[in-house]
Design a protein around this motif. Structure first.
Motif, mmCIF file in Angstrom:
data_model
loop_
_atom_site.group_PDB
_atom_site.id
_atom_site.type_symbol
_atom_site.label_atom_id
_atom_site.label_comp_id
_atom_site.label_asym_id
_atom_site.label_seq_id
_atom_site.Cartn_x
_atom_site.Cartn_y
_atom_site.Cartn_z
ATOM 1 N N TRP A 179 45.496 30.962 52.252
ATOM 2 C CA TRP A 179 44.546 31.587 51.017
ATOM 3 C C TRP A 179 43.727 32.974 51.613
ATOM 4 O O TRP A 179 43.615 33.609 51.020
ATOM 5 C CB TRP A 179 43.712 30.515 50.677
ATOM 6 N N LEU A 180 43.190 32.630 52.971
ATOM 7 C CA LEU A 180 42.589 33.600 53.412
ATOM 8 C C LEU A 180 43.189 34.866 53.512
ATOM 9 O O LEU A 180 42.611 35.933 53.428
ATOM 10 C CB LEU A 180 41.772 33.309 55.094
ATOM 11 N N ARG A 181 44.292 34.973 53.995
ATOM 12 C CA ARG A 181 45.289 36.133 54.082
ATOM 13 C C ARG A 181 45.538 36.824 52.805
ATOM 14 O O ARG A 181 45.238 38.004 52.849
ATOM 15 C CB ARG A 181 46.653 35.726 54.821
ATOM 16 N N ILE A 182 45.579 36.002 51.726
ATOM 17 C CA ILE A 182 45.549 36.594 50.562
ATOM 18 C C ILE A 182 44.297 37.252 50.113
ATOM 19 O O ILE A 182 44.232 38.393 49.660
ATOM 20 C CB ILE A 182 46.040 35.346 49.445
ATOM 21 N N ALA A 183 43.336 36.482 50.280
ATOM 22 C CA ALA A 183 42.113 37.003 49.740
ATOM 23 C C ALA A 183 41.419 38.246 50.660
ATOM 24 O O ALA A 183 40.738 38.970 49.828
ATOM 25 C CB ALA A 183 40.969 36.020 50.176
ATOM 26 N N LEU A 184 42.093 38.392 51.640
ATOM 27 C CA LEU A 184 41.588 39.631 52.537
ATOM 28 C C LEU A 184 42.787 40.711 52.531
ATOM 29 O O LEU A 184 42.448 41.678 52.926
ATOM 30 C CB LEU A 184 41.431 39.357 53.817
ATOM 31 N N SER A 185 43.393 40.622 51.602
ATOM 32 C CA SER A 185 44.495 41.446 51.157
ATOM 33 C C SER A 185 44.358 42.283 49.656
ATOM 34 O O SER A 185 43.489 41.874 48.988
ATOM 35 C CB SER A 185 45.915 40.891 51.315
ATOM 36 N N PRO A 186 45.205 43.203 49.363
ATOM 37 C CA PRO A 186 45.252 43.689 48.046
ATOM 38 C C PRO A 186 45.479 42.639 46.976
ATOM 39 O O PRO A 186 45.136 43.046 45.732
ATOM 40 C CB PRO A 186 46.320 44.866 47.992
ATOM 41 N N LEU A 187 46.166 41.515 47.208
ATOM 42 C CA LEU A 187 46.167 40.544 46.251
ATOM 43 C C LEU A 187 44.974 39.653 46.151
ATOM 44 O O LEU A 187 45.170 38.486 45.884
ATOM 45 C CB LEU A 187 47.222 39.575 46.698
ATOM 46 N N ARG A 188 43.885 40.100 46.518
ATOM 47 C CA ARG A 188 42.543 39.146 46.394
ATOM 48 C C ARG A 188 42.296 38.455 45.056
ATOM 49 O O ARG A 188 41.942 37.708 44.968
ATOM 50 C CB ARG A 188 41.321 40.135 46.702
ATOM 51 N N ALA A 189 42.972 39.345 43.792
ATOM 52 C CA ALA A 189 42.519 38.772 42.599
ATOM 53 C C ALA A 189 43.330 37.381 42.366
ATOM 54 O O ALA A 189 43.113 36.371 41.644
ATOM 55 C CB ALA A 189 42.915 39.829 41.569
ATOM 56 N N VAL A 190 44.541 37.512 43.157
ATOM 57 C CA VAL A 190 45.417 36.332 42.910
ATOM 58 C C VAL A 190 44.684 35.070 43.628
ATOM 59 O O VAL A 190 44.569 33.876 43.347
ATOM 60 C CB VAL A 190 46.796 36.345 43.711
ATOM 61 N N ALA A 191 44.067 35.413 44.989
ATOM 62 C CA ALA A 191 43.058 34.556 45.592
ATOM 63 C C ALA A 191 41.965 33.860 45.050
ATOM 64 O O ALA A 191 41.910 32.740 44.894
ATOM 65 C CB ALA A 191 42.642 35.076 46.986
ATOM 66 N N LEU A 192 41.351 34.676 44.104
ATOM 67 C CA LEU A 192 40.402 34.361 43.049
ATOM 68 C C LEU A 192 40.870 33.516 42.304
ATOM 69 O O LEU A 192 40.048 32.301 41.772
ATOM 70 C CB LEU A 192 39.713 35.430 42.689
#
Length: 391
Positions: free
Chosen positions: A355-368
């Motif tokens: 999840w952290l990798r996603i949150a710190l990537s351009p896919l952050r909206a997906v993580a949110l």
């Protein structure tokens, strides 16, 4: 990594933006210090707030605010309180309104330091031995030092001096208990804060004593002397977030910070911009969850709502008066903003690291979106029940 630049040069990398309106902060304007002298902050509730740490306030009825909840919270503060009160008769509330007095003289003979890089590695190893969870090192930067400290006998301003020859700041992170944080807001949850403060009091004093035994100056410090968040950012321990906390990739927002000012030759770390700012730009969970709406929506701005705000820095700034007013009403600290933060996760688990990798990537909206159902409050009574269960 060696930081050979001036203290100002790595500001952008650390996410720090000052303007021509910048002013060093006066310690007397810190909201907790104001509670001792400012009639606009002082109320019967603030008196009860401080009294509750001595079990003088009648504990509130209800889950998380019973006598044993207050008892555990207050017991967790004991070591910090003993250290803080030992020189109060001299106007020094150490660790909060004054640096911690050194109990160890500087050795007359210096240990030779051929390699600041190797010495930094040694200090980080020693900090781990003395139970610090994170350690970063950065250059001294007087911008973040209080323009004056406070004599608690009469709340007058006195010089905020450090010994000559200080070149570096060792910044330490201390993890707060995740299970207790999950029960905020509750007096029980305050035990997570108190335990961290008591641990950091011991840790900074022991590391400073080690350095002084090596023949170098070292001043142990907690909330006193300087603002610790800019130092934590410059030391590479994390990034600043909307909830006014430093987000680390190891523990998220569940950290208290302390520091040691030293003349020991050390290599400096560099900031670690990972992408927290971009995530906070689209996340407002902390601001939405704040009961008194003390946290900001929108982009970072310069200035703040009252004299407890740092001037001339573009950042997210809380309304400290609203925040502390709610603490006083609770008779305990509130960290709902920490509890609901999407980064408040156990990163020892692979799914949270993913999840952290996603949150710190351009896919952050997906993580949110993936975080939308997390952050609910755990019942304090369940915490007690779990502690009572046989292993």
């Amino acid at each position: 990594m060696q930081d050979t630049s001036t203290p100002h040069a790595s500001d952008a990398q650390a996410g720090i933006e000052t303007t021509d309106a910048f002013e060093p902060f006066a310690q007397k304007n810190d909201i907790f210090t104001r509670a001792f002298w400012d009639s606009s902050v002082q109320t019967k509730q603030t008196d009860a707030f401080f009294a509750s740490y001595r079990m003088e306030a009648i504990p509130r009825r209800g889950d998380g605010f019973g006598q044993r909840d207050f008892a555990l919270r207050n017991a967790s503060w004991l070591i910090s309180d003993i250290m803080t009160d030992r020189h109060a008769q001299d106007g020094r509330r150490e660790g909060f309104q004054a640096p911690i007095s050194s109990d160890t003289p500087v050795a007359p003979e210096k240990v030779n330091v051929d390699s600041p890089a190797e010495m930094s590695k040694e200090i980080k190893r020693i900090s781990k031995f003395f139970k610090a969870d994170l350690c970063g090192i950065t250059a001294i930067d007087p911008r973040w030092h209080y323009s004056a400290r406070v004599d608690v006998r009469d709340m007058s301003e006195v010089p905020n001096d450090l010994p000559e020859g200080i070149t570096s700041v060792i910044v330490l992170g201390h993890e707060m208990d995740a299970d207790l944080v999950a029960t905020y807001p509750a007096a029980l949850a305050g035990a997570a804060t108190g335990r961290a403060y008591s641990q950091e009091a011991a840790t900074v004093m022991q590391i400073a004593a080690y350095i002084r035994n090596l023949g170098y100056e070292a001043v142990p410090s907690m909330n006193d002397t300087a603002l610790v968040i800019p130092y934590a950012l410059k030391a590479g321990l994390g990034e600043y977030a909307r909830n006014q906390l430093v987000i680390s990739p190891e523990y998220g927002p569940r950290l208290r910070f302390s520091k040691i000012f030293t003349s020991l030759p050390l290599e400096h770390d560099t900031p670690r911009p990972l992408g927290v700012r971009a995530f906070c730009d689209i996340c407002t969970k902390c601001a939405e969850a704040c009961p008194v709406k003390a946290l900001p929506f929108g982009a970072p701005e310069i200035g703040g709502a009252n004299i407890s705000a740092l001037k001339g820095v573009r950042k997210w700034t809380s309304d400290a008066e609203k925040c502390f007013g709610f603490w006083a009403k609770l008779a305990s600290d509130c960290a709902i903003c920490m509890r609901v933060c999407p980064f408040n996760r156990d990163f020892s688990k692979w799914q949270n690291r993913l999840w952290l990798r996603i949150a710190l990537s351009p896919l952050r909206a997906v993580a949110l979106w993936l975080d939308r159902k997390r952050g609910g409050r755990k019942k304090p009574n369940d915490w007690w029940a779990n502690q009572s269960s046989p292993r």
